[in-house]
Design a protein around this motif. Structure first.
Motif, PDB file in Angstrom:
ATOM      1  N   SER A  42       0.815  -1.219   0.000  1.00  0.00           N
ATOM      2  CA  SER A  42       0.000   0.000   0.000  1.00  0.00           C
ATOM      3  C   SER A  42       0.851   1.273   0.000  1.00  0.00           C
ATOM      4  CB  SER A  42      -0.942   0.000   1.204  1.00  0.00           C
ATOM      5  OG  SER A  42      -0.208   0.092   2.420  1.00  0.00           O
ATOM      6  N   ARG A  43       2.093   1.155   0.472  1.00  0.00           N
ATOM      7  CA  ARG A  43       2.976   2.332   0.551  1.00  0.00           C
ATOM      8  C   ARG A  43       4.188   2.188  -0.363  1.00  0.00           C
ATOM      9  NH1 ARG A  43       3.756   3.334   6.943  1.00  0.00           N
ATOM     10  NH2 ARG A  43       4.977   5.097   6.128  1.00  0.00           N
ATOM     11  N   ALA A  44       4.017   1.418  -1.432  1.00  0.00           N
ATOM     12  CA  ALA A  44       5.125   1.139  -2.343  1.00  0.00           C
ATOM     13  C   ALA A  44       5.707   2.418  -2.951  1.00  0.00           C
ATOM     14  CB  ALA A  44       4.664   0.191  -3.453  1.00  0.00           C
ATOM     15  N   ASP A  50       9.109  -1.674  -5.862  1.00  0.00           N
ATOM     16  CA  ASP A  50       8.521  -2.234  -7.077  1.00  0.00           C
ATOM     17  C   ASP A  50       7.400  -3.202  -6.706  1.00  0.00           C
ATOM     18  OD1 ASP A  50       8.363  -2.950  -9.897  1.00  0.00           O
ATOM     19  OD2 ASP A  50       9.316  -4.825  -9.291  1.00  0.00           O
ATOM     20  N   ILE A  51       6.204  -2.947  -7.212  1.00  0.00           N
ATOM     21  CA  ILE A  51       5.036  -3.767  -6.873  1.00  0.00           C
ATOM     22  C   ILE A  51       5.237  -5.226  -7.282  1.00  0.00           C
ATOM     23  CG2 ILE A  51       2.626  -4.221  -7.477  1.00  0.00           C
ATOM     24  CD1 ILE A  51       2.835  -2.149  -5.389  1.00  0.00           C
ATOM     25  N   THR A  52       5.812  -5.449  -8.449  1.00  0.00           N
ATOM     26  CA  THR A  52       6.040  -6.826  -8.901  1.00  0.00           C
ATOM     27  C   THR A  52       6.927  -7.580  -7.928  1.00  0.00           C
ATOM     28  OG1 THR A  52       5.792  -6.169 -11.220  1.00  0.00           O
ATOM     29  CG2 THR A  52       6.910  -8.262 -10.776  1.00  0.00           C
ATOM     30  N   SER A  53       7.989  -6.921  -7.456  1.00  0.00           N
ATOM     31  CA  SER A  53       8.887  -7.556  -6.491  1.00  0.00           C
ATOM     32  C   SER A  53       8.165  -7.866  -5.188  1.00  0.00           C
ATOM     33  CB  SER A  53      10.089  -6.646  -6.214  1.00  0.00           C
ATOM     34  OG  SER A  53      10.863  -6.456  -7.376  1.00  0.00           O
ATOM     35  N   GLY A 103      14.258  -1.920   5.660  1.00  0.00           N
ATOM     36  CA  GLY A 103      15.567  -1.959   5.024  1.00  0.00           C
ATOM     37  C   GLY A 103      15.405  -2.713   3.716  1.00  0.00           C
ATOM     38  N   ASN A 104      15.857  -2.138   2.634  1.00  0.00           N
ATOM     39  CA  ASN A 104      15.559  -2.705   1.322  1.00  0.00           C
ATOM     40  C   ASN A 104      16.835  -3.027   0.541  1.00  0.00           C
ATOM     41  OD1 ASN A 104      14.365  -3.459  -1.094  1.00  0.00           O
ATOM     42  ND2 ASN A 104      14.015  -1.361  -1.777  1.00  0.00           N
ATOM     43  N   ARG A 105      17.044  -4.326   0.262  1.00  0.00           N
ATOM     44  CA  ARG A 105      18.157  -4.758  -0.582  1.00  0.00           C
ATOM     45  C   ARG A 105      17.624  -5.511  -1.809  1.00  0.00           C
ATOM     46  NH1 ARG A 105      20.846  -6.943   4.060  1.00  0.00           N
ATOM     47  NH2 ARG A 105      21.025  -8.953   2.998  1.00  0.00           N
TER      48      ARG A 105
END
Length: 218
Positions: A42-44, A50-53, A103-105
């Motif tokens: 919802s907060r992408a 990325d929504i697909t990810s 945290g995004n990798r």
């Protein structure tokens, strides 16, 4: 109305209460990961995700800290049901079901080498090439312990004379850069000397060694 402790009705009530508590605890445990997933989707845009990810990612682990009262949820990036090596997104959920930090990798919008439709070198050959790369003497005689298959085509071989543990081989996406991923065999060998436990990624089409890390020193 009283129920005697040794009566069948009492036993039924005890079992029912136990199952209810277990189901409640299970629901509470699983809800945080699903909650984290829904919040992230919802907060992408806000987090530049990325929504697909997000739709393809899979739960890696979930832990609760009594000290911070936070649920720590870890997702692993997948592309076409194959994991991206070391690509983790972690989300931290408060006791009020709010997202504290992430945290995004993940490798969002990364291109792949489209190798899924190409002939792949066999898993045993991947082991042979890794052994040659590491300087091990390998006679090619290994027995399949488990043929798990699936999208990652995972096979577990016996340890033979080169490893202290059975040798798993499975497909992963190996990051080459921020924008490019290569389909690779991931081979893990805990060498007989116990000095190194190598985790090696080898190009699943060309056989080129791409990357490696040592679990012993980590």
């Amino acid at each position: 109305m009283s129920v005697k402790p040794n009566s069948p009705k009492f036993s039924f009530l005890v079992i029912s209460l136990f199952l209810f508590c277990c189901s409640s605890l299970f629901a509470q445990f699983t809800s945080k990961s699903e909650l984290a997933r829904q919040i992230l989707i919802s907060r992408a845009d806000e987090f530049n995700l990325d929504i697909t990810s997000l739709n393809q990612m899979r739960l890696s682990s979930e832990t609760y800290s009594r000290l911070s009262k936070l649920n720590h949820v870890y997702f692993e990036q997948h592309i076409e049901e194959i994991p991206v090596y070391n690509a983790i997104l972690n989300a931290h959920i408060t006791s009020n079901d709010e997202l504290l930090t992430i945290g995004n990798r993940f490798y969002s919008n990364a291109l792949t080498n489209k190798s899924l439709g190409l002939p792949l070198i066999p898993q045993l050959e991947a082991i042979s090439r890794v052994c040659n790369h590491l300087g091990y003497s390998f006679n090619g005689n290994l027995t399949i312990v488990q043929n798990i298959g699936g999208p990652t085509k995972k096979i577990v071989f016996d340890k033979g004379n080169i490893s202290l543990e059975n040798i798993p081989v499975n497909l992963v996406w190996q990051p080459i850069s921020e924008n490019y991923l290569v389909l690779a065999w991931n081979v893990s060998i805990y060498e007989a000397s116990a000095q190194n436990w190598w985790n090696v990624r080898i190009d699943a089409v060309t056989g080129e060694i791409l990357d490696q890390n040592n679990w012993v020193v980590q």
